[in-house]
Design an enzyme around this catalytic site. Structure first.
Site, PDB file in Angstrom:
ATOM      1  N   SER A   1      -9.737   1.853   2.962  1.00  0.00           N
ATOM      2  CA  SER A   1      -8.828   2.568   2.101  1.00  0.00           C
ATOM      3  C   SER A   1      -7.823   1.677   1.372  1.00  0.00           C
ATOM      4  CB  SER A   1      -8.051   3.601   2.923  1.00  0.00           C
ATOM      5  OG  SER A   1      -7.206   2.969   3.854  1.00  0.00           O
TER       6      SER A   1
ATOM      7  N   SER B   1      -9.962  -0.468   7.177  1.00  0.00           N
ATOM      8  CA  SER B   1      -9.339  -0.298   5.856  1.00  0.00           C
ATOM      9  C   SER B   1      -8.648  -1.527   5.290  1.00  0.00           C
ATOM     10  CB  SER B   1      -8.338   0.861   5.892  1.00  0.00           C
ATOM     11  OG  SER B   1      -9.010   2.091   5.829  1.00  0.00           O
TER      12      SER B   1
ATOM     13  N   LYS C   1       0.858  -1.192   0.000  1.00  0.00           N
ATOM     14  CA  LYS C   1       0.000   0.000   0.000  1.00  0.00           C
ATOM     15  C   LYS C   1       0.893   1.240   0.000  1.00  0.00           C
ATOM     16  CE  LYS C   1      -3.919   1.883   2.694  1.00  0.00           C
ATOM     17  NZ  LYS C   1      -4.744   1.680   3.910  1.00  0.00           N
TER      18      LYS C   1
END
Lengths: 93, 493
Positions: free
Chosen positions: B157, B181, B82
């Protein structure tokens, strides 16, 4: 909420359009959060940290950190070995 | 599993291939790059990629293995990252224009640990700006599609990591979870995601959003793969004073254990707002555990529904503080229009941050401001104590808690963009777990009538990752939901 004053504290220069749009949305969120006002929290300690949190102390040992070169590698503006910003103090004259 | 294409194979299978010589790290790297080249035009999971570096590191990995010195069984396995986690020499955009041109000068601890095991960090995966969002639509760069339905969001997210894992672009990925997330996108994309206990994994080198809630965790296609990656990244780190000194157990071994768990079912997570098909699939899973000899116990977490309100007052206050570092002075975007030094702050932040980040920082400034702090932030922290007490009381009676991961399956692009509150409620079943700091996992437990994955969430006691992974793997071994592959991306590629 005074959106202009709060954005100033947060150091975000909002446009007039943003003030209106974000202001309305934040008012909505605060109305939703108002449900917490009805909760009886008399005598309840604030959490701040999740359960199971343990206090940690670091050993007082010197470690090799960033080189000056690495620390400056992403500077938007630099001069010699320093971060550079526009002049803050006025010239004495 | 042997009939699956290489890009859908498990970490265990790949490690065995690397060990017996039927697979090389270079062949594996070429396979994931090839897969990514094929599906990326429709998915857009990566903000950027370092394919040359992956291939070069794969060559080194093969060399180590030929010399009889692999760093671990996992040497040569690529892991997607990420774009909120620092990898030395690579970008760290955080999904934001603010950090568009930044290059990380150091490795996050989780990356250093992966490298010690020989795993190769690859690519920068998309996310909501600074991890603030539930659909990845708040990324400043691109919208990532859900591999199961390209007109829908992958969740957020960690939408980039979840989509990339689900579509076979990477065997596994690292995400972060502040209010759901990792778990919500794992549920939306039909894969497995673990949020470890707060303190289990170091956050050093991970962009801070809300420090009392943030946790790094693995996203993969099976519980076993999640366990492998978690074992590697977990453990105490002197660079993160909140990381625990507790020893990290062998989590892969833990997945093979099995017993008759007492599982709590909180009524509050099956109330209004839960999509019926999601509820039905999760109830079927509960029946499965019951039939296998587990004791199913109704419980109540009466304050958990207040979690979303508490979360927003907490996370925004912490974000206001943490994101003060993005001021245009030492790194990140600096406005060219500033009139003086102080003006740099306001204009750089106005130009660098998107709407959602501005909303949250300003809300955080407000709830901490004098005259309002007692009414908002402090009150939220007191209600947070009540939520923690609810969980502690429940865990005196049960081993695990089972709930849906999200009230709905993946929603269409744009559905919640103009209504921040509706977006926040996507995380209604996940946020209270972060407030309490507990470990939780999302695993797939079915498809709805539109062929969209449904996730169930298991919640554990503090540092109870072993039980959590054991129960999740027990379910997964007797179902095939985690082996289903997303239809849309297969048709498009």
């Amino acid at each position: 909420m005074d959106i202009v004053a709060t954005a100033e504290i947060a150091r975000i220069a909002l446009s007039v359009d943003e003030r209106e749009r974000l202001g309305d949305q934040l008012a909505d969120i605060l109305r939703y959060a108002a449900q917490l006002m009805a909760v009886d929290v008399e005598g309840v300690e604030p959490a701040g940290q999740p359960i199971g949190g343990e206090d940690m102390l670091a050993f007082d040992e010197v470690e090799v950190g960033f080189s000056q070169k690495d620390a400056l590698s992403n500077a938007p503006q630099r001069e010699r070995n320093f971060f550079s910003v526009p002049q803050v103090l006025e010239d004495a004259s | 599993m042997t009939d699956h294409p290489l890009h859908y194979q498990s970490i265990e299978f790949l490690a065995n291939g690397l060990a017996d010589g039927s697979l090389t790290a270079v062949a594996l790297a070429e396979a994931v790059i090839g897969r990514t080249v094929a599906v990326e035009p429709v998915l857009r999971a990566f903000i950027s990629r370092n394919d040359e570096e992956l291939l070069a590191e794969a060559v080194e990995s093969d060399r180590r293995r030929r010399a009889g010195k692999p760093r671990s069984r996992w040497d040569g396995i690529p892991i997607g990252i990420k774009d909120l986690i620092s990898v030395r020499g690579q970008p760290l955009t955080n999904g934001s224009r603010m950090m568009e041109n930044y290059i990380s000068p150091y490795d996050a601890t989780v990356i250093a640990r992966m490298r010690t095991a020989g795993m190769i960090p690859w690519g920068r995966l998309n996310l909501d700006e600074f991890a603030m969002g539930s659909s990845t639509e708040y990324s400043a760069f691109q919208k990532t599609a859900n591999p199961w339905n390209l007109a829908r969001v992958p969740g957020g997210s960690s939408g980039g990591p979840a989509a990339a894992v689900a579509a076979g672009q990477v065997p596994a990925a690292l995400g972060t979870d502040t209010g759901g997330s990792i778990r919500q996108p794992a549920a939306f994309c039909g894969i497995t995601g673990l949020k470890p206990t707060h303190g289990r994994v170091s956050r050093y080198g991970v962009t801070a959003f809300a420090s009392s809630l943030d946790q790094v965790g693995p996203i993969a296609r099976s519980v076993e793969d999640v366990a492998i990656l978690c074992s590697i990244i977990a453990g105490h780190d002197g660079h993160d004073s909140t990381s625990s000194r507790r020893p990290v157990p062998d989590l892969l071994a833990a997945t093979q254990r099995c017993r008759s768990w007492t599982i709590g079912i909180p009524a509050e997570f099956f109330a209004d707002g839960l999509n019926q098909e999601v509820g039905d699939a999760v109830r079927t899973a509960i029946t499965f555990f019951e039939k296998k000899g587990c004791s199913i116990q109704p419980i109540s977490l009466p304050n958990a529904p207040l979690g979303t309100a508490v979360y927003f007052l907490t996370a925004t206050a912490e974000a206001f503080s943490n994101l003060a570092r993005f001021d245009g002075i030492r790194y990140g975007h600096r406005s060219k229009n500033a009139e003086d030094a102080v003006d740099i702050y306001g204009r750089s932040r106005a130009e660098g941050f998107g709407d959602e980040v501005k909303r949250r920082i300003i809300l955080g400034a407000f709830v901490l401001s004098s005259g309002f702090q007692d009414a908002y932030y402090s009150r939220a922290q007191r209600v947070r104590t009540l939520i923690c007490r609810d969980y502690a009381a429940a865990f005196a009676e049960v081993d695990l808690i089972l709930t849906p991961t999200s009230p709905t399956t993946a929603f269409p692009f744009g559905a919640r963009n103009d209504d921040p509150l509706a977006m926040y409620l996507s995380d209604a079943y996940t946020v209270s777990i972060n407030l309490a700091g507990l470990p939780a996992i999302s695993i797939p437990c079915g498809l709805d009538s539109q062929c969209l994955p449904i996730g169930l969430q298991l919640i554990g006691k503090p540092y109870g990752e072993e039980e959590l992974l054991a129960a999740a793997n027990f379910f997964q071994k007797q179902h095939n939901f985690h082996l289903l592959r997303p239809c849309s991306v297969e048709e498009a590629s």
